[in-house]
Design a protein around this motif. Structure first.
Motif, PDB file in Angstrom:
ATOM      1  N   ARG A  61      -1.078 -20.544 -39.941  1.00 54.19           N
ATOM      2  CA  ARG A  61      -1.301 -21.279 -38.699  1.00 54.19           C
ATOM      3  C   ARG A  61      -2.786 -21.524 -38.440  1.00 54.19           C
ATOM      4  NH1 ARG A  61       2.678 -21.480 -34.841  1.00 54.19           N
ATOM      5  NH2 ARG A  61       1.177 -21.162 -33.153  1.00 54.19           N
ATOM      6  N   ILE A 117       0.476 -27.404 -34.896  1.00 50.98           N
ATOM      7  CA  ILE A 117       0.940 -26.188 -34.202  1.00 50.98           C
ATOM      8  C   ILE A 117       1.881 -26.553 -33.062  1.00 50.98           C
ATOM      9  CG2 ILE A 117       0.201 -24.257 -32.764  1.00 50.98           C
ATOM     10  CD1 ILE A 117      -2.343 -24.114 -34.448  1.00 50.98           C
ATOM     11  N   ALA A 118       1.532 -27.598 -32.293  1.00 55.28           N
ATOM     12  CA  ALA A 118       2.369 -28.031 -31.171  1.00 55.28           C
ATOM     13  C   ALA A 118       3.736 -28.499 -31.660  1.00 55.28           C
ATOM     14  CB  ALA A 118       1.668 -29.150 -30.395  1.00 55.28           C
ATOM     15  N   GLU A 137       5.237 -27.584 -34.406  1.00 58.48           N
ATOM     16  CA  GLU A 137       5.985 -26.426 -34.885  1.00 58.48           C
ATOM     17  C   GLU A 137       6.566 -25.628 -33.722  1.00 58.48           C
ATOM     18  OE1 GLU A 137       4.144 -22.704 -36.614  1.00 58.48           O
ATOM     19  OE2 GLU A 137       4.905 -23.656 -38.441  1.00 58.48           O
ATOM     20  N   GLU A 138       5.775 -25.451 -32.649  1.00 53.65           N
ATOM     21  CA  GLU A 138       6.258 -24.734 -31.480  1.00 53.65           C
ATOM     22  C   GLU A 138       7.431 -25.467 -30.834  1.00 53.65           C
ATOM     23  OE1 GLU A 138       5.571 -21.823 -30.387  1.00 53.65           O
ATOM     24  OE2 GLU A 138       3.991 -21.409 -31.847  1.00 53.65           O
ATOM     25  N   LYS A 159      10.524 -24.851 -32.897  1.00 55.85           N
ATOM     26  CA  LYS A 159      11.043 -23.493 -32.687  1.00 55.85           C
ATOM     27  C   LYS A 159      11.750 -23.381 -31.343  1.00 55.85           C
ATOM     28  CE  LYS A 159       7.808 -20.869 -35.583  1.00 55.85           C
ATOM     29  NZ  LYS A 159       6.738 -19.840 -35.589  1.00 55.85           N
ATOM     30  N   ALA A 160      11.178 -24.028 -30.308  1.00 58.44           N
ATOM     31  CA  ALA A 160      11.793 -23.988 -28.976  1.00 58.44           C
ATOM     32  C   ALA A 160      13.166 -24.656 -28.999  1.00 58.44           C
ATOM     33  CB  ALA A 160      10.889 -24.677 -27.954  1.00 58.44           C
TER      34      ALA A 160
END
Length: 354
Positions: free
Chosen positions: A59, A67-68, A70-71, A74-75
């Motif tokens: 990361r 990163i955003a 990927e987050e 995941k959410a």
């Protein structure tokens, strides 16, 4: 960097050689990377931080946009997992409810159907109506088989039947010793199994109670069901399940478990009280049903002051709601506007209070 082992400090115990070697290796690696950063042979994103896990290292090399993204992914995956878990839980609860009621209908009967041993029931489990009983009385062929129904005669016949059955049992045991021994062993095993189930159910209930006290209501429900599988007619477990579902706002299941408890024990006060809580928690509240349940509870335990106070509170709220509904209905019938309705209701309430 100097080797710490060469310092030979008084009163300080030397650490294990393995730890010192590991520490010196990390120091050497950091010094090498610093040198690479200074002379340009190492890019900042390629720096390896000691004890950094692979995911953190990965990361660190990503852009903020990556990163955003990927987050967000995941959410979304977490939301799907939560939804699937909720659907699976709902499916399991419905399945358990259907299975319990199916067994309860067989065990307790439903509507006009009663258990076979119920007084006056025929082979199909239904009580004869008055017309059928009258027609039976006109059947003169049955008069010859009439037997007196007075208590003394019944008691005498019962003693005779008991003695005949005792002699038959003794003769059967004498002729079939192996079979009787096997039956006796089987009875003992069943009693032991039932005792073990009772003990296991009590332990499960205690675990569920502890979870409930911690506010872990979903986990408590799961463990309460473990107890209910072992002792399916255990009324206290049902009312505890009702309260756990009520805490989660699952009013349908809360009421269902109160209904179960009252099927098994129609005088279980706690089930009436908690079902009243369910009625009051509905939107809009069913205060009439809540009053009815609390009244039944008070009828069973007239000396219970807490129940009497709760009944008075809910009845007062119900009467107030009826009064306000009556005022609104009259105002609507008279063609009053919304503002006039509020004024009339407030005036009527003030007059009633005065």
């Amino acid at each position: 960097m100097a080797d710490p082992r060469a310092l030979n400090l008084p009163g300080v115990k030397d650490p294990p050689n393995r730890d010192i070697d590991d520490f010196l290796s990390k120091v050497t690696d950091v010094e090498a990377q610093l040198k690479g950063l200074r002379d340009g042979t190492l890019k900042p994103e390629d720096v390896v931080v000691p004890d950094e896990d692979d995911d953190t290292r990965r990361r660190r090399k990503m852009t903020p946009e990556q990163i955003a993204a990927e987050e967000a992914k995941k959410a979304e995956e977490r939301a799907i997992a939560v939804r699937l878990a909720a659907e699976r839980r709902e499916r399991d609860l419905r399945k358990e409810r259907e299975a319990w009621w199916e067994k309860a209908r067989f065990h307790f009967g439903e509507g006009g159907v009663v258990r076979e041993h119920a007084e006056g029931a025929d082979a199909g489990g239904k009580r004869p109506d008055a017309k059928e009983l009258y027609q039976r009385g006109l059947d003169y062929d049955k008069w010859s088989s009439w037997k007196p129904e007075d208590p003394a005669t019944k008691e005498e016949e019962a003693k005779k039947e008991e003695e005949v059955q005792r002699l038959k049992d003794a003769e059967f045991e004498k002729l079939n010793p192996d079979f009787c021994e096997q039956v006796t062993d089987d009875i003992k095993k069943r009693k032991q199994t039932n005792a073990e189930k009772t003990q296991a159910a009590a332990k499960a209930k205690d675990r569920a109670n502890a979870l409930f006290r911690k506010g872990e209501y979903k986990r408590a429900i799961t463990v309460y069901h473990e107890a209910l599988k072992l002792r399916e007619w255990e009324v206290p477990v049902m009312t505890n399940l009702a309260m756990a579902h009520l805490k989660l706002g699952e009013l349908d299941y809360a009421q269902d478990h109160c209904d179960r408890a009252l099927l098994v024990n129609p005088r279980w006060v706690k089930a009436y009280f908690r079902r009243a809580l369910v009625h009051e928690a509905k939107s809009p509240p069913d205060l009439e049903a809540a009053v009815a349940d609390l009244q039944r509870a008070v009828d069973i335990e007239p000396s219970n002051g807490d129940l009497a106070r709760e009944l008075a509170r809910v009845r007062g709220a119900w009467e107030e709601a009826q009064f306000e509904a009556s005022v609104r209905a009259k105002a609507k019938a008279a063609g009053a506007s919304g503002g006039e309705v509020a004024v009339d209701a407030a005036a009527a309430a003030a007059a009633a209070a005065a």
